[in-house]
Scaffold this motif. Structure first.
Motif, PDB file in Angstrom:
ATOM      1  N   GLU A   1      32.860  44.242  37.925  1.00 12.27           N
ATOM      2  CA  GLU A   1      32.175  44.418  39.201  1.00 12.27           C
ATOM      3  C   GLU A   1      33.161  44.608  40.340  1.00 12.27           C
ATOM      4  N   SER A   2      34.257  43.802  40.348  1.00  7.70           N
ATOM      5  CA  SER A   2      35.267  43.930  41.389  1.00  7.70           C
ATOM      6  C   SER A   2      35.948  45.282  41.311  1.00  7.70           C
ATOM      7  N   GLY A   3      36.217  45.748  40.082  1.00 11.36           N
ATOM      8  CA  GLY A   3      36.865  47.051  39.919  1.00 11.36           C
ATOM      9  C   GLY A   3      35.984  48.184  40.430  1.00 11.36           C
ATOM     10  N   VAL A   4      34.673  48.112  40.176  1.00 10.20           N
ATOM     11  CA  VAL A   4      33.753  49.152  40.651  1.00 10.20           C
ATOM     12  C   VAL A   4      33.728  49.166  42.183  1.00 10.20           C
ATOM     13  N   LEU A   5      33.683  47.974  42.823  1.00  9.10           N
ATOM     14  CA  LEU A   5      33.679  47.912  44.276  1.00  9.10           C
ATOM     15  C   LEU A   5      34.972  48.499  44.843  1.00  9.10           C
ATOM     16  N   MET A   6      36.106  48.256  44.163  1.00  8.76           N
ATOM     17  CA  MET A   6      37.381  48.829  44.589  1.00  8.76           C
ATOM     18  C   MET A   6      37.312  50.355  44.570  1.00  8.76           C
ATOM     19  N   LEU A   7      36.682  50.926  43.520  1.00 10.32           N
ATOM     20  CA  LEU A   7      36.553  52.386  43.425  1.00 10.32           C
ATOM     21  C   LEU A   7      35.659  52.928  44.547  1.00 10.32           C
ATOM     22  N   MET A   8      34.597  52.163  44.900  1.00 11.22           N
ATOM     23  CA  MET A   8      33.751  52.575  46.018  1.00 11.22           C
ATOM     24  C   MET A   8      34.568  52.677  47.307  1.00 11.22           C
ATOM     25  N   VAL A   9      35.397  51.641  47.570  1.00  9.30           N
ATOM     26  CA  VAL A   9      36.206  51.628  48.779  1.00  9.30           C
ATOM     27  C   VAL A   9      37.160  52.815  48.792  1.00  9.30           C
TER      28      VAL A   9
END
Length: 795
Positions: free
Chosen positions: A615-623
């Motif tokens: 989940e943290s990795g996906v949010l990083m990709l969004m940013v």
């Protein structure tokens, strides 16, 4: 079968109390067990009583010993305090006199006026009369104080030289103050004044024939060169050294005391207390004020010590010389008295070191203010008698030792026979011993009575128990012959009856299980086969799920690493070098790091999503995606950039229904200046001169994704960034990395590492050096959080 059925017949022939009968064996076994138990329990009880008695005696002994020692400690500390107070009273009296005379000395006109007025009053002064035999001049009896002018202070006409005449006049105040001070405070033998070396007259109150007594006891005193060198050599010079160096005082007080000596006038053992007087400019000694007290006061205090029957106190100088003690104390301590004569004074030597008692001669007096309690043996009639010695130092003082001024700390001591002080302990131990003997005797009688009662009870119940056991034995033989219908009827409600009920249930269960055993085995086998099939299916499903999740995580990690800035991309930046490092704690990390540049505009971003994993990795990709889009759109205002990025991320987080958010900061470079915006970890700026600046970002933004509108919280800060300067960005995975002992890497170590590698040729080498220090700190410890480090170096 024949053997089994023959047993009842044979058992039936056994006598009621025959050695082969069960009842006899029961009585024998139970009786032996009870006998053993009672003897063991009684023995343990007796041992416990004796042990308890011994422990009680020890505890009583320890308690009384502690109480006695605490009593002695409190007693000696109280007595020492009283002795200190007595000496402080004398100090107060001599200080009062000295302060008064010093005040007059500091105002010569007032001193002369008062002295002249008192000289004219016959109640305070009489004329000086020259003594042909002694060669000195002294006023007549009837004056409030006796003043003596020695021969070396008289002119050819037997009149005081001018300096001596001034001292006679100016010291008249003693005749006014002395009698009043003698009546207040502690009892005093006399108070007196001695002038400076240039005019060392002596004035004392109350009046006495001091010059005549000095002639008798100290021949030659009147010949000079002066009073000081004859009677108290070294005192005057000691005070003069204090003027040059106040820190040279052994004890922080102006008062100097003497060791006990025999007074020339009264013949008593006295102690003198001297207080110097200074010239008005405080550059030399101008005489002294003094007080003499007898040792009667200190002796009365010490000799009033009352401990047990023969306990006593003593007071000793630091060299072991005993100032005062009782007669029994002198005998017990093995002291020998002798006069110790010297120039001017005669002292008394009664040293502990010369004691006839070896333990006293080797006794070490305390070296600090603590109370010491010692155990020693003193000889009495050829026998070693244990004694307690309690020692306590009094407050230190300045002492004239016959040559100069030294530090002196007297010691108060108590001595008492241990046998006397522990009489109550001995009596208590004797009482405990007698009580223990009585308890042991009662315990033995109780054990014997218990044995008799138990044997009678065993004999009485053995018959009833035997009947039930016989019925059980018969039923067991029938069950052995596969007669599963057997039941026993034992009417008693004791343990044997309970065994009978249990036997009946057991026989019923044996019958049931024997009849249904094969069916039960078949059913259980079928159930186990079904369960095994289900387990195998679940294992296959779990294996497939793990493979799928592993593949998904590998893809996510690959995507995450793909979007990181590439070396070729970073190398194309003209004005600054950028080197980055990212190491996720799991397969997918939650740290963000990106470099966006478009011509002369360079934007470096760093962030940390809460937690780590998919989940943290996906949010990083969004940013990363939103930041890239905003950069391409041309948003140059850092505040607007962060505000729009936050709204986009906030709406995505709402849609995914996660509780994630992140800290995020951007550095915009243009024209040798960095514009910093957003809230993240501290930014380290290493100047080319070697100075490290730590820039706090807490007031520059707000966590991304927590609120839809963070515009009020966003601020910027401009940082000069010129050639040779270095900027280090990091996530908390760097500073919170733990060593094998749990110690954090910390911001201080990060600063030290950046300084160490600041002279490297490139940002990549600086980054590699810092990462090497970090990994050496972590060593074998597990990495708990994502690690991201970015180094920017101005070309």
């Amino acid at each position: 079968m024949t053997d089994i059925q023959s047993q009842p017949d044979s058992l039936g022939k056994v006598g009621y109390l025959s050695p082969r009968s069960f009842r006899a064996k029961f009585i024998l076994v139970v009786g032996a067990a009870v006998l053993f138990d009672l003897l063991l329990g009684g023995g343990i009880a007796i041992w416990n009583v004796q042990h308890l008695s011994r422990d009680a005696a020890n505890q009583v002994g320890e308690g009384l010993t502690e109480a006695n020692q605490e009593y002695l400690k409190t007693y000696i500390e109280t007595t020492a305090l009283r002795a200190d107070l007595l000496l402080e009273q004398v100090h107060s009296d001599v200080t009062t006199l000295a302060n008064t005379m010093q005040t007059l000395g500091d105002h010569p006109e007032l001193e002369a006026a008062i002295g002249t007025a008192l000289e004219r009053n016959p109640a305070f002064s009489t004329s000086l009369v020259y003594d042909q035999t002694g060669g000195w001049a002294q006023n007549s009896a009837g004056a409030a104080s006796a003043v003596s002018v020695w021969g070396y202070l008289l002119d050819p006409s037997h009149q005081p030289v001018p300096a001596a005449q001034d001292q006679v006049r100016n010291s008249e105040i003693l005749g006014l103050l002395g009698p009043a001070l003698m009546k207040t405070g502690s009892p005093k033998l006399q108070m007196y004044y001695v002038g400076p070396k240039s005019a060392s007259i002596m004035r004392a109150t109350p009046y006495s024939e001091q010059a005549q007594t000095f002639d008798k006891l100290y021949p030659g005193h009147n010949n000079g060169p002066n009073f000081w060198d004859f009677f108290f050599p070294g005192v005057y010079e000691g005070w003069q050294s204090w003027i040059a160096n106040p820190a040279s005082r052994p004890v922080d007080t102006d008062i100097v005391t003497t060791a006990p000596y025999i007074d020339a006038i009264t013949g008593k053992l006295i102690v003198s207390f001297f207080h110097p007087l200074w010239t008005a400019d405080r550059k030399d000694v101008d005489g002294m004020a003094a007080v003499d007290i007898t040792l009667d006061q200190l002796s009365g205090l010490v000799q009033s010590v009352n401990i047990a029957e023969t306990g006593f106190g003593f007071l000793a100088m630091s060299n072991g010389n005993v100032i005062t003690t009782s007669k029994i104390g002198e005998e017990t301590l093995g002291l020998k008295s002798s006069d110790q004569s010297g120039q001017g004074v005669t002292g008394v030597d009664r040293s502990l070191k010369a004691s006839t008692q070896e333990a006293i001669a080797s006794l070490a007096l305390p070296s600090d203010g603590s109370t010491q309690i010692l155990h020693i043996n003193l000889k009495r009639n050829g026998e070693d008698i244990p004694h307690l010695v309690v020692l306590k130092q009094l407050k230190p003082a300045n002492l004239w030792d016959g040559k100069g001024i030294v530090k002196e700390t007297m010691t108060l001591g108590f001595v008492v026979s241990e046998q006397e002080i522990y009489q109550s302990l001995i009596a208590a131990q004797d009482a405990l011993s007698s009580a223990t003997s009585r308890i042991v005797n009662y315990q033995i009688i109780a054990v014997l009575v218990s044995l008799l009662i138990v044997f009678i009870a065993v004999f009485a119940i053995s018959g009833r128990i035997t009947a039930g056991l016989s019925a059980l034995a018969d039923a067991a033989r029938r069950l052995q012959n596969k007669d599963y219908s057997v039941r026993v009827n034992i009417p008693s409600r004791d343990e044997v009856g309970a065994v009978g009920v249990a036997f009946n249930r057991m026989a019923e269960e044996i019958r049931f299980h024997t009849e249904n055993l094969e069916k039960l085995v078949e059913a259980r086998t079928h159930e186990l086969a079904n369960a095994n099939t289900e387990i195998n299916a679940l294992n296959q499903k779990l294996k497939s799920e793990n493979l799928r999740l592993g593949a998904e995580l590998d893809v996510a990690r690959h995507i995450q690493m793909m979007v990181l800035p590439k070396p070729a991309e970073l190398g194309a930046i003209q004005k600054i070098e950028v080197a980055g490092y990212m190491e996720p704690a799991d397969e997918v990390g939650g740290d963000y790091f990106d470099v966006l540049h478009d011509g002369s505009r360079i934007k470096v971003g760093i962030g940390d999503v809460t937690g780590h994993g998919l989940e943290s990795g996906v949010l990083m990709l969004m940013v990363q995606s939103v930041a890239r889009a905003l950069q391409e759109q041309g948003d140059e205002d850092p505040r607007t950039f962060l505000e729009v990025l936050n709204r986009a991320i906030y709406k995505n987080i709402e849609r995914t229904k996660t509780d994630k958010h992140l800290s995020l900061a951007f550095l915009d470079y243009q024209d040798k200046q960095i514009t910093l915006s957003g809230q993240h970890e501290e930014v380290l700026v290493v100047r080319k001169e070697g100075e490290v600046e730590r820039v706090d970002t807490v007031d520059l933004g707000f966590p991304i994704g927590l609120e839809s509108d963070i515009a009020p919280f966003i601020a910027t800060r401009d940082i000069p960034f010129d050639s040779g300067d270095i900027i280090v960005l990091h996530t908390d995975g760097v500073t919170e990395a733990e060593s094998p002992t749990g110690e954090l890497f910390g911001l201080e170590r990060l600063c030290e590492s950046a300084l160490k590698y600041r002279d490297c040729d490139s940002a990549e080498e600086i980054k590699a050096g810092i990462i090497a220090d970090l990994m050496a700190h972590i060593a074998t410890q597990k990495i708990h959080d994502d690690i991201t480090l970015v180094v920017m170096r101005h070309r």
